[in-house]
Design a protein around this motif. Structure first.
Motif, PDB file in Angstrom:
ATOM      1  N   ALA A 144     -21.851 -28.912  10.201  1.00  0.00           N
ATOM      2  CA  ALA A 144     -21.761 -29.924   9.144  1.00  0.00           C
ATOM      3  C   ALA A 144     -23.114 -30.568   8.863  1.00  0.00           C
ATOM      4  O   ALA A 144     -23.179 -31.566   8.138  1.00  0.00           O
ATOM      5  CB  ALA A 144     -20.739 -31.000   9.524  1.00  0.00           C
ATOM      6  N   ASP A 145     -24.187 -30.032   9.433  1.00  0.00           N
ATOM      7  CA  ASP A 145     -25.512 -30.585   9.185  1.00  0.00           C
ATOM      8  C   ASP A 145     -25.818 -30.512   7.687  1.00  0.00           C
ATOM      9  O   ASP A 145     -25.559 -29.503   7.033  1.00  0.00           O
ATOM     10  CB  ASP A 145     -26.561 -29.794   9.972  1.00  0.00           C
ATOM     11  CG  ASP A 145     -27.924 -30.467   9.981  1.00  0.00           C
ATOM     12  OD1 ASP A 145     -28.000 -31.680   9.691  1.00  0.00           O
ATOM     13  OD2 ASP A 145     -28.917 -29.769  10.281  1.00  0.00           O
ATOM     14  N   GLY A 146     -26.366 -31.587   7.155  1.00  0.00           N
ATOM     15  CA  GLY A 146     -26.699 -31.654   5.739  1.00  0.00           C
ATOM     16  C   GLY A 146     -25.732 -32.466   4.912  1.00  0.00           C
ATOM     17  O   GLY A 146     -26.103 -32.981   3.857  1.00  0.00           O
ATOM     18  N   ALA A 147     -24.502 -32.617   5.368  1.00  0.00           N
ATOM     19  CA  ALA A 147     -23.499 -33.338   4.580  1.00  0.00           C
ATOM     20  C   ALA A 147     -23.862 -34.817   4.440  1.00  0.00           C
ATOM     21  O   ALA A 147     -23.844 -35.379   3.341  1.00  0.00           O
ATOM     22  CB  ALA A 147     -22.116 -33.185   5.211  1.00  0.00           C
ATOM     23  N   ARG A 148     -24.209 -35.448   5.553  1.00  0.00           N
ATOM     24  CA  ARG A 148     -24.561 -36.867   5.508  1.00  0.00           C
ATOM     25  C   ARG A 148     -25.834 -37.088   4.694  1.00  0.00           C
ATOM     26  O   ARG A 148     -25.926 -38.030   3.897  1.00  0.00           O
ATOM     27  CB  ARG A 148     -24.740 -37.394   6.931  1.00  0.00           C
ATOM     28  CG  ARG A 148     -24.859 -38.907   7.025  1.00  0.00           C
ATOM     29  CD  ARG A 148     -25.024 -39.362   8.453  1.00  0.00           C
ATOM     30  NE  ARG A 148     -26.333 -38.964   8.981  1.00  0.00           N
ATOM     31  CZ  ARG A 148     -26.522 -38.314  10.124  1.00  0.00           C
ATOM     32  NH1 ARG A 148     -25.489 -37.953  10.869  1.00  0.00           N
ATOM     33  NH2 ARG A 148     -27.738 -38.002  10.538  1.00  0.00           N
ATOM     34  N   GLY A 149     -26.806 -36.209   4.876  1.00  0.00           N
ATOM     35  CA  GLY A 149     -28.044 -36.325   4.109  1.00  0.00           C
ATOM     36  C   GLY A 149     -27.811 -36.130   2.625  1.00  0.00           C
ATOM     37  O   GLY A 149     -28.408 -36.832   1.798  1.00  0.00           O
ATOM     38  N   LEU A 150     -26.938 -35.189   2.260  1.00  0.00           N
ATOM     39  CA  LEU A 150     -26.644 -34.966   0.855  1.00  0.00           C
ATOM     40  C   LEU A 150     -25.976 -36.187   0.237  1.00  0.00           C
ATOM     41  O   LEU A 150     -26.257 -36.543  -0.917  1.00  0.00           O
ATOM     42  CB  LEU A 150     -25.758 -33.734   0.689  1.00  0.00           C
ATOM     43  CG  LEU A 150     -25.683 -33.165  -0.728  1.00  0.00           C
ATOM     44  CD1 LEU A 150     -27.014 -32.540  -1.114  1.00  0.00           C
ATOM     45  CD2 LEU A 150     -24.560 -32.150  -0.856  1.00  0.00           C
ATOM     46  N   ALA A 151     -25.122 -36.844   0.997  1.00  0.00           N
ATOM     47  CA  ALA A 151     -24.480 -38.059   0.497  1.00  0.00           C
ATOM     48  C   ALA A 151     -25.524 -39.131   0.191  1.00  0.00           C
ATOM     49  O   ALA A 151     -25.430 -39.835  -0.824  1.00  0.00           O
ATOM     50  CB  ALA A 151     -23.469 -38.575   1.515  1.00  0.00           C
ATOM     51  N   LYS A 152     -26.538 -39.241   1.032  1.00  0.00           N
ATOM     52  CA  LYS A 152     -27.585 -40.242   0.784  1.00  0.00           C
ATOM     53  C   LYS A 152     -28.420 -39.863  -0.434  1.00  0.00           C
ATOM     54  O   LYS A 152     -28.811 -40.728  -1.226  1.00  0.00           O
ATOM     55  CB  LYS A 152     -28.474 -40.413   2.006  1.00  0.00           C
ATOM     56  CG  LYS A 152     -29.499 -41.533   1.834  1.00  0.00           C
ATOM     57  CD  LYS A 152     -30.114 -41.970   3.134  1.00  0.00           C
ATOM     58  CE  LYS A 152     -31.036 -43.175   2.932  1.00  0.00           C
ATOM     59  NZ  LYS A 152     -31.644 -43.620   4.201  1.00  0.00           N
ATOM     60  N   MET A 173     -20.853 -25.082   6.399  1.00  0.00           N
ATOM     61  CA  MET A 173     -21.826 -26.108   6.014  1.00  0.00           C
ATOM     62  C   MET A 173     -21.689 -26.527   4.550  1.00  0.00           C
ATOM     63  O   MET A 173     -21.630 -27.728   4.259  1.00  0.00           O
ATOM     64  CB  MET A 173     -23.250 -25.642   6.324  1.00  0.00           C
ATOM     65  CG  MET A 173     -24.262 -26.779   6.384  1.00  0.00           C
ATOM     66  SD  MET A 173     -25.729 -26.325   7.323  1.00  0.00           S
ATOM     67  CE  MET A 173     -26.589 -25.330   6.129  1.00  0.00           C
ATOM     68  N   PRO A 174     -21.639 -25.596   3.594  1.00  0.00           N
ATOM     69  CA  PRO A 174     -21.413 -26.044   2.215  1.00  0.00           C
ATOM     70  C   PRO A 174     -20.064 -26.724   2.024  1.00  0.00           C
ATOM     71  O   PRO A 174     -19.960 -27.683   1.257  1.00  0.00           O
ATOM     72  CB  PRO A 174     -21.537 -24.762   1.386  1.00  0.00           C
ATOM     73  CG  PRO A 174     -21.401 -23.636   2.347  1.00  0.00           C
ATOM     74  CD  PRO A 174     -21.901 -24.143   3.660  1.00  0.00           C
ATOM     75  N   ALA A 175     -19.039 -26.285   2.740  1.00  0.00           N
ATOM     76  CA  ALA A 175     -17.726 -26.928   2.615  1.00  0.00           C
ATOM     77  C   ALA A 175     -17.770 -28.359   3.133  1.00  0.00           C
ATOM     78  O   ALA A 175     -17.199 -29.276   2.527  1.00  0.00           O
ATOM     79  CB  ALA A 175     -16.666 -26.112   3.362  1.00  0.00           C
ATOM     80  N   ALA A 176     -18.473 -28.575   4.260  1.00  0.00           N
ATOM     81  CA  ALA A 176     -18.596 -29.935   4.810  1.00  0.00           C
ATOM     82  C   ALA A 176     -19.358 -30.830   3.849  1.00  0.00           C
ATOM     83  O   ALA A 176     -19.014 -32.003   3.658  1.00  0.00           O
ATOM     84  CB  ALA A 176     -19.288 -29.889   6.167  1.00  0.00           C
ATOM     85  N   ALA A 177     -20.409 -30.292   3.234  1.00  0.00           N
ATOM     86  CA  ALA A 177     -21.181 -31.077   2.277  1.00  0.00           C
ATOM     87  C   ALA A 177     -20.329 -31.487   1.085  1.00  0.00           C
ATOM     88  O   ALA A 177     -20.395 -32.629   0.620  1.00  0.00           O
ATOM     89  CB  ALA A 177     -22.394 -30.273   1.813  1.00  0.00           C
ATOM     90  N   LEU A 178     -19.514 -30.582   0.606  1.00  0.00           N
ATOM     91  CA  LEU A 178     -18.659 -30.907  -0.545  1.00  0.00           C
ATOM     92  C   LEU A 178     -17.598 -31.936  -0.170  1.00  0.00           C
ATOM     93  O   LEU A 178     -17.296 -32.830  -0.966  1.00  0.00           O
ATOM     94  CB  LEU A 178     -18.001 -29.631  -1.074  1.00  0.00           C
ATOM     95  CG  LEU A 178     -18.945 -28.650  -1.775  1.00  0.00           C
ATOM     96  CD1 LEU A 178     -18.210 -27.366  -2.112  1.00  0.00           C
ATOM     97  CD2 LEU A 178     -19.528 -29.278  -3.040  1.00  0.00           C
ATOM     98  N   ARG A 179     -17.041 -31.833   1.027  1.00  0.00           N
ATOM     99  CA  ARG A 179     -16.022 -32.807   1.450  1.00  0.00           C
ATOM    100  C   ARG A 179     -16.600 -34.209   1.549  1.00  0.00           C
ATOM    101  O   ARG A 179     -15.979 -35.187   1.114  1.00  0.00           O
ATOM    102  CB  ARG A 179     -15.430 -32.405   2.804  1.00  0.00           C
ATOM    103  CG  ARG A 179     -14.400 -31.307   2.748  1.00  0.00           C
ATOM    104  CD  ARG A 179     -13.616 -31.221   4.046  1.00  0.00           C
ATOM    105  NE  ARG A 179     -14.481 -31.038   5.203  1.00  0.00           N
ATOM    106  CZ  ARG A 179     -14.865 -29.845   5.665  1.00  0.00           C
ATOM    107  NH1 ARG A 179     -14.461 -28.733   5.061  1.00  0.00           N
ATOM    108  NH2 ARG A 179     -15.639 -29.760   6.737  1.00  0.00           N
ATOM    109  N   LEU A 180     -17.774 -34.350   2.113  1.00  0.00           N
ATOM    110  CA  LEU A 180     -18.337 -35.678   2.350  1.00  0.00           C
ATOM    111  C   LEU A 180     -19.094 -36.223   1.147  1.00  0.00           C
ATOM    112  O   LEU A 180     -18.978 -37.409   0.816  1.00  0.00           O
ATOM    113  CB  LEU A 180     -19.280 -35.639   3.559  1.00  0.00           C
ATOM    114  CG  LEU A 180     -19.891 -36.992   3.944  1.00  0.00           C
ATOM    115  CD1 LEU A 180     -18.810 -37.945   4.430  1.00  0.00           C
ATOM    116  CD2 LEU A 180     -20.953 -36.808   5.023  1.00  0.00           C
ATOM    117  N   ALA A 181     -19.877 -35.365   0.489  1.00  0.00           N
ATOM    118  CA  ALA A 181     -20.812 -35.851  -0.526  1.00  0.00           C
ATOM    119  C   ALA A 181     -20.474 -35.420  -1.939  1.00  0.00           C
ATOM    120  O   ALA A 181     -20.924 -36.044  -2.905  1.00  0.00           O
ATOM    121  CB  ALA A 181     -22.228 -35.372  -0.179  1.00  0.00           C
ATOM    122  N   GLY A 182     -19.723 -34.329  -2.093  1.00  0.00           N
ATOM    123  CA  GLY A 182     -19.558 -33.773  -3.424  1.00  0.00           C
ATOM    124  C   GLY A 182     -20.860 -33.125  -3.866  1.00  0.00           C
ATOM    125  O   GLY A 182     -21.797 -32.964  -3.084  1.00  0.00           O
TER     126      GLY A 182
END
Length: 201
Positions: A144-152, A173-182
């Motif tokens: 899930a690395d990158g999801a929190r950063g993408l949200a910021k 990883m892309p799925a986690a980013a979409l779930r958290l940050a869109g």
């Protein structure tokens, strides 16, 4: 990675970009090859890449891509100012951060999702500095690395593109980013490459 004909749908890159930050993990070597080689010589944004590597291994990534790409590629150095039209790779076993004066700093802080360098660390520090002047791209990977950063990045006005998990070698990883940050755009790797090829400044 599945092979098929290139897609025709593309996204116009945001105007006024000064930074493109790309994160990848499992399956990322091939995906990055497509993206980096699509960057035109006219690209004036700095491009910074974090690819998860095993600790203790030297990185030959700049050498791997340099002969096929139009932009100069090198490993980011501590205290080095970011230059336009240059692709930088994070060094193995160091977090790569971007300081407010738009220079790099390397850190030995604890790994994030068992990874150092961390995509989150890069994106969070970059977002605070570049805000609306950056585009973040999350590619294939198994954490899930990158999801929190993408949200910021999105919170501070930057643009976010994410590889379509259905077309990624590793969808986590892309799925986690979409779930958290869109994301502003969800594109397959060929669409992402075609979109980056449109960069003119």
């Amino acid at each position: 990675m599945p092979h098929r004909a290139p897609s025709t749908e593309i996204a116009a890159p945001p105007e006024g970009l000064r930074l493109i930050a790309i994160g990848a993990s499992a399956g990322g070597v091939e995906a990055l090859g497509l993206l980096l080689c699509a960057l035109p010589a006219t690209c004036r944004a700095s491009v910074v890449v974090v690819l998860h590597l095993a600790p203790g291994r030297s990185s030959r990534l700049p050498l791997l891509y340099a002969a096929r790409c139009l932009l100069p590629i090198r490993e980011a150095q501590d205290k080095e100012p970011l230059q336009p039209g240059v692709v930088y790779f994070a060094a193995p076993d160091y977090h790569l951060q971007i300081e407010p004066q738009r220079s790099f700093s390397l850190s030995l802080e604890a790994p994030v999702y068992f990874s150092r360098p961390s995509i989150d660390v890069l994106l969070e520090t970059a977002a605070s500095t570049y805000r609306r002047e950056m585009l973040a791209i999350i590619l294939t990977g198994a954490s899930a690395d990158g999801a929190r950063g993408l949200a910021k990045v999105r919170q501070l006005g930057g643009a976010a593109w994410v590889q379509d998990p259905a077309t990624a070698s590793s969808a986590a990883m892309p799925a986690a980013a979409l779930r958290l940050a869109g994301a502003d755009r969800v594109l397959d790797i060929w669409q992402l490459a075609a979109s980056l090829a449109l960069l003119t400044n």
